[in-house]
Write a protein that holds these residues in place. Structure first.
Motif, PDB file in Angstrom:
ATOM      1  N   ALA A 136      76.693   8.125 -74.249  1.00  0.00           N
ATOM      2  CA  ALA A 136      76.872   9.141 -75.284  1.00  0.00           C
ATOM      3  C   ALA A 136      78.247   9.767 -75.162  1.00  0.00           C
ATOM      4  CB  ALA A 136      75.797  10.223 -75.175  1.00  0.00           C
ATOM      5  N   ASN A 137      78.769  10.189 -76.292  1.00  0.00           N
ATOM      6  CA  ASN A 137      79.976  10.998 -76.286  1.00  0.00           C
ATOM      7  C   ASN A 137      79.612  12.380 -75.743  1.00  0.00           C
ATOM      8  OD1 ASN A 137      81.658  13.206 -77.751  1.00  0.00           O
ATOM      9  ND2 ASN A 137      82.910  11.364 -77.879  1.00  0.00           N
ATOM     10  N   PRO A 138      80.368  12.929 -74.798  1.00  0.00           N
ATOM     11  CA  PRO A 138      80.008  14.226 -74.199  1.00  0.00           C
ATOM     12  C   PRO A 138      79.837  15.343 -75.221  1.00  0.00           C
ATOM     13  CG  PRO A 138      81.749  13.170 -72.938  1.00  0.00           C
ATOM     14  CD  PRO A 138      81.575  12.358 -74.183  1.00  0.00           C
ATOM     15  N   ASP A 139      80.657  15.343 -76.268  1.00  0.00           N
ATOM     16  CA  ASP A 139      80.568  16.404 -77.269  1.00  0.00           C
ATOM     17  C   ASP A 139      79.253  16.340 -78.038  1.00  0.00           C
ATOM     18  OD1 ASP A 139      83.040  17.405 -76.577  1.00  0.00           O
ATOM     19  OD2 ASP A 139      84.120  16.194 -78.059  1.00  0.00           O
ATOM     20  N   ALA A 140      78.703  15.135 -78.201  1.00  0.00           N
ATOM     21  CA  ALA A 140      77.431  15.005 -78.917  1.00  0.00           C
ATOM     22  C   ALA A 140      76.310  15.703 -78.163  1.00  0.00           C
ATOM     23  CB  ALA A 140      77.097  13.529 -79.121  1.00  0.00           C
ATOM     24  N   LEU A 141      76.373  15.671 -76.839  1.00  0.00           N
ATOM     25  CA  LEU A 141      75.325  16.298 -76.034  1.00  0.00           C
ATOM     26  C   LEU A 141      75.442  17.819 -76.033  1.00  0.00           C
ATOM     27  CD1 LEU A 141      75.330  13.869 -72.979  1.00  0.00           C
ATOM     28  CD2 LEU A 141      73.736  13.907 -74.902  1.00  0.00           C
ATOM     29  N   SER A 145      71.108  20.672 -81.394  1.00  0.00           N
ATOM     30  CA  SER A 145      70.206  19.898 -82.243  1.00  0.00           C
ATOM     31  C   SER A 145      70.362  18.404 -81.991  1.00  0.00           C
ATOM     32  CB  SER A 145      70.478  20.209 -83.719  1.00  0.00           C
ATOM     33  OG  SER A 145      69.686  19.390 -84.556  1.00  0.00           O
ATOM     34  N   LEU A 146      71.605  17.941 -81.964  1.00  0.00           N
ATOM     35  CA  LEU A 146      71.865  16.521 -81.741  1.00  0.00           C
ATOM     36  C   LEU A 146      71.484  16.124 -80.322  1.00  0.00           C
ATOM     37  CD1 LEU A 146      72.955  13.871 -82.814  1.00  0.00           C
ATOM     38  CD2 LEU A 146      75.262  14.622 -82.193  1.00  0.00           C
ATOM     39  N   GLY A 147      71.791  16.992 -79.367  1.00  0.00           N
ATOM     40  CA  GLY A 147      71.458  16.695 -77.981  1.00  0.00           C
ATOM     41  C   GLY A 147      69.968  16.521 -77.773  1.00  0.00           C
TER      42      GLY A 147
END
Length: 238
Positions: A136-141, A145-147
């Motif tokens: 995963a891209n760190p920013d996505a986590l 909500s996305l995390g």
């Protein structure tokens, strides 16, 4: 998409999650978060050379060696740690065909080593082990909500992998043999035990490792279990 492209997209942030090999994640030095090692497509990234080049199983250190590989950065890092000088030649596939005319040794991935052996090459060093993994891209986590949705995805994927590694074993057993049978069941927590109709013993169910099944069937039967039934779960969610 090739694994290299997936890694680059995740690193750039144009994608949130994706599957890629650990080898290409290391090669591209991508700052990603590993979420799940599927264990699929296992390979080793190795250094290999013709047997004729080796001296007592080792690479010679008295001259400059030519190293061919698709892995530019992994090769560079490996060369920096070696006691000999080396020059690098980038390959674009069929790296095993480079020695001895176009390279002294190669750095490549291998699953069984069969291709290397068929080309007269011998592994001299294992640089890393790789498999298909979910990144995963760190920013996505960091997005709550996305995390959360990514965590759910990992849970479901892991449940499928766990389902592949276990089978459901169901047996009937008399009361006097119950403790002996339960003692050897390698279940996840505790086996499920229920009385048979008419108090004719007990039914025991447990999700056991598939690899242990052949020996386990013989052992539980020897301890008094009967009516053994094996089924395959599609998913196991803890």
């Amino acid at each position: 998409l090739k694994p290299q492209n997936v890694v680059e997209m995740l690193h750039a942030g144009s994608r949130d999650v994706g599957f890629a090999g650990a080898d290409w994640t290391a090669e591209l030095d991508a700052h990603l978060v590993e979420l799940l090692d599927t264990g699929l497509d296992p390979v080793k990234v190795v250094a290999a050379a013709p047997k004729e080049l080796l001296q007592d199983g080792r690479l010679p250190s008295g001259r400059t060696l030519v190293v061919a590989s698709e892995y530019v950065e992994l090769a560079r890092r490996w060369i920096e740690k070696q006691p000999f000088d080396a020059t690098f030649v980038r390959s674009y596939g069929a790296t095993e065909a480079f020695p001895p005319e176009d390279a002294d040794l190669i750095i490549d991935n291998t699953a069984t080593g069969a291709t290397l052996r068929s080309n007269g090459l011998e592994i001299v060093d294992v640089i890393m082990e790789s498999s298909t993994r979910l990144y995963a891209n760190p920013d996505a986590l960091k997005d709550s909500s996305l995390g959360s949705r990514i965590e759910d995805l990992v849970l479901l994927l892991r449940s499928v992998l766990d389902g592949r590694s276990r089978v459901m074993l169901e047996v009937n057993v008399a009361q006097e043999d119950l403790a002996d049978v339960i003692e050897i069941l390698p279940c996840m927590r505790r086996p499920t035990v229920s009385r048979l109709h008419g108090d004719q013993g007990y039914a025991v169910r447990a999700a056991v490792p598939r690899a242990a099944l052949p020996e386990l069937l013989l052992e539980v039967r020897a301890r008094g279990a009967t009516d053994l039934v094996v089924t395959r779960p599609s998913q196991i969610v803890p």
